[in-house]
Design a protein around this motif. Structure first.
Motif, short mmCIF file in Angstrom:
data_model
loop_
_atom_site.label_atom_id
_atom_site.label_comp_id
_atom_site.label_asym_id
_atom_site.label_seq_id
_atom_site.Cartn_x
_atom_site.Cartn_y
_atom_site.Cartn_z
N GLY A 207 -36.54 -23.76 2.34
CA GLY A 207 -37.34 -23.54 1.14
C GLY A 207 -38.79 -23.91 1.35
O GLY A 207 -39.70 -23.22 0.88
N LEU A 208 -39.03 -24.99 2.08
CA LEU A 208 -40.39 -25.41 2.37
C LEU A 208 -41.09 -24.40 3.26
O LEU A 208 -42.27 -24.06 3.05
N LYS A 209 -40.38 -23.89 4.24
CA LYS A 209 -40.95 -22.88 5.14
C LYS A 209 -41.33 -21.62 4.37
O LYS A 209 -42.40 -21.04 4.57
N LYS A 210 -40.45 -21.20 3.44
CA LYS A 210 -40.72 -20.01 2.64
C LYS A 210 -41.95 -20.22 1.76
O LYS A 210 -42.80 -19.33 1.65
N ALA A 211 -42.04 -21.40 1.15
CA ALA A 211 -43.19 -21.69 0.29
C ALA A 211 -44.49 -21.62 1.08
O ALA A 211 -45.49 -21.05 0.63
N LYS A 212 -44.49 -22.19 2.28
CA LYS A 212 -45.69 -22.17 3.12
C LYS A 212 -46.06 -20.75 3.52
O LYS A 212 -47.24 -20.38 3.56
N GLU A 213 -45.05 -19.94 3.83
CA GLU A 213 -45.31 -18.56 4.22
C GLU A 213 -45.96 -17.78 3.08
O GLU A 213 -46.92 -17.03 3.28
N ILE A 214 -45.42 -17.94 1.87
CA ILE A 214 -45.96 -17.22 0.71
C ILE A 214 -47.39 -17.68 0.44
O ILE A 214 -48.29 -16.86 0.18
N ILE A 215 -47.62 -18.98 0.51
CA ILE A 215 -48.96 -19.51 0.23
C ILE A 215 -49.96 -19.02 1.28
O ILE A 215 -51.07 -18.60 0.95
N GLY A 216 -49.57 -19.07 2.54
CA GLY A 216 -50.47 -18.61 3.60
C GLY A 216 -50.86 -17.16 3.43
O GLY A 216 -52.03 -16.79 3.55
N GLN A 217 -49.87 -16.31 3.11
CA GLN A 217 -50.15 -14.89 2.93
C GLN A 217 -50.97 -14.65 1.67
O GLN A 217 -51.91 -13.84 1.66
N ALA A 218 -50.65 -15.40 0.61
CA ALA A 218 -51.38 -15.25 -0.65
C ALA A 218 -52.85 -15.62 -0.47
O ALA A 218 -53.75 -14.96 -1.02
N CYS A 219 -53.12 -16.67 0.28
CA CYS A 219 -54.50 -17.08 0.50
C CYS A 219 -55.27 -16.04 1.30
O CYS A 219 -56.46 -15.81 1.06
N SER A 220 -54.61 -15.42 2.26
CA SER A 220 -55.27 -14.41 3.08
C SER A 220 -55.53 -13.12 2.31
O SER A 220 -56.54 -12.45 2.51
N GLU A 221 -54.60 -12.77 1.39
CA GLU A 221 -54.68 -11.47 0.73
C GLU A 221 -55.29 -11.53 -0.67
O GLU A 221 -55.85 -10.54 -1.14
N TYR A 222 -55.14 -12.65 -1.35
CA TYR A 222 -55.59 -12.75 -2.74
C TYR A 222 -56.62 -13.86 -2.97
O TYR A 222 -57.54 -13.72 -3.75
N GLY A 223 -56.41 -15.01 -2.32
CA GLY A 223 -57.21 -16.19 -2.64
C GLY A 223 -56.68 -16.91 -3.87
O GLY A 223 -57.25 -17.91 -4.30
N PHE A 224 -55.59 -16.42 -4.44
CA PHE A 224 -54.96 -17.00 -5.61
C PHE A 224 -53.44 -16.97 -5.43
O PHE A 224 -52.90 -16.10 -4.76
N PHE A 225 -52.77 -17.92 -6.07
CA PHE A 225 -51.32 -17.84 -6.24
C PHE A 225 -50.94 -18.73 -7.41
O PHE A 225 -51.72 -19.57 -7.86
N GLN A 226 -49.74 -18.50 -7.94
CA GLN A 226 -49.22 -19.34 -9.01
C GLN A 226 -48.15 -20.26 -8.45
O GLN A 226 -47.44 -19.89 -7.51
N VAL A 227 -48.02 -21.46 -9.03
CA VAL A 227 -46.98 -22.39 -8.61
C VAL A 227 -46.13 -22.78 -9.82
O VAL A 227 -46.64 -22.94 -10.94
N VAL A 228 -44.84 -22.91 -9.57
CA VAL A 228 -43.90 -23.42 -10.57
C VAL A 228 -43.15 -24.60 -9.94
O VAL A 228 -43.18 -24.78 -8.72
#
Length: 241
Positions: free
Chosen positions: A22-43
């Motif tokens: 789960g931690l690996k998945k979270a890091k992957e999503i955040i890394g990609q989101a930062c590169s493509e959007y500069g934004f992400f939401q967290v729950v």
């Protein structure tokens, strides 16, 4: 990830020691989101929903029900480097809002409102939660950048200049669509949570993406300080200045 919404990340694995996948998945999503959007939401981010709701409620009471004379009782002290306390944009400004700004609890620059009751207590409590969450997000971003997990924490070691602002945007009129003009944040990271009115939009590939308020979620905006690194990393993920 589609173009119609920014990515959402479940941070619950970050608070457990037994969920490496789960931690690996979270890091992957955040890394990609930062590169493509500069934004992400967290729950599941650790900031209590009840506290977030209370902060919104008291902010509405302060901004929408108190007379301007009462709000001005917590106007910034003269000579402050940033306007901690209550302020509003000049009439000629294209940005139409009023705001209450504070530095970390204990800062001698803070000027708190006396009303509504318990507002100061709630502001200080939620500030402390955001500080802890900020350290966690900085650790994840450092790892996404291929750096030691403590890199951004050490880079951003002086937390006395962290600040939080409650903003009230005035209703739009027939002549003016009020809000805040297009901008980028110049800091490391910004947390945003909206009331049900929403209004936040993110620009990607020339298109504006509305960020629909979701109960209990927080928006993370990667500021210019970190954005430079992610822009470099999208070309070669291991090269950073």
């Amino acid at each position: 990830m589609g173009d119609s919404c920014i990515p959402t990340v479940d941070l619950s694995p970050c608070f457990r020691e037994d969920d490496e996948d789960g931690l690996k998945k979270a890091k992957e999503i955040i890394g990609q989101a930062c590169s493509e959007y500069g934004f992400f939401q967290v729950v599941n981010h650790g900031v209590p929903l009840g506290l977030m709701t209370r902060a919104i409620e008291l902010s509405k009471t302060f901004f929408e029900t108190l007379p301007i004379e009462e709000k001005l009782k917590c106007a910034p002290n003269s000579g402050a480097p940033l306007p901690a306390g209550y302020n509003r944009q000049p009439d000629q400004s294209p940005d139409k809002n009023e705001y209450l700004l504070m530095f970390p609890p204990g800062s001698n620059l803070n000027v708190y409102p006396q009303n509504p009751p318990h507002f100061r207590e709630v502001l200080e409590q939620i500030f402390a939660y955001f500080t802890r969450l900020g350290v966690l997000i900085e650790s994840i971003l450092s790892q996404c950048l291929g750096l030691p997990s403590t890199f951004l924490k050490e880079f951003n070691g002086d937390r006395s200049w962290d600040f939080m602002a409650a903003l009230h945007y005035f209703p739009a009129t027939e002549a003016e669509n009020n809000g805040i003009t297009e901008h980028e944040d110049g800091n490391c990271i910004t947390f945003v949570f909206q009331d049900e009115a929403g209004g936040l939009e993110v620009r990607r590939n020339g298109k504006w993406i509305p960020v629909i308020p979701t109960r209990g979620s927080l928006v993370v905006n990667v500021g210019d300080v970190i954005q430079v690194h992610f822009s470099i990393s999208s070309f070669h993920f291991d090269v950073y200045d």
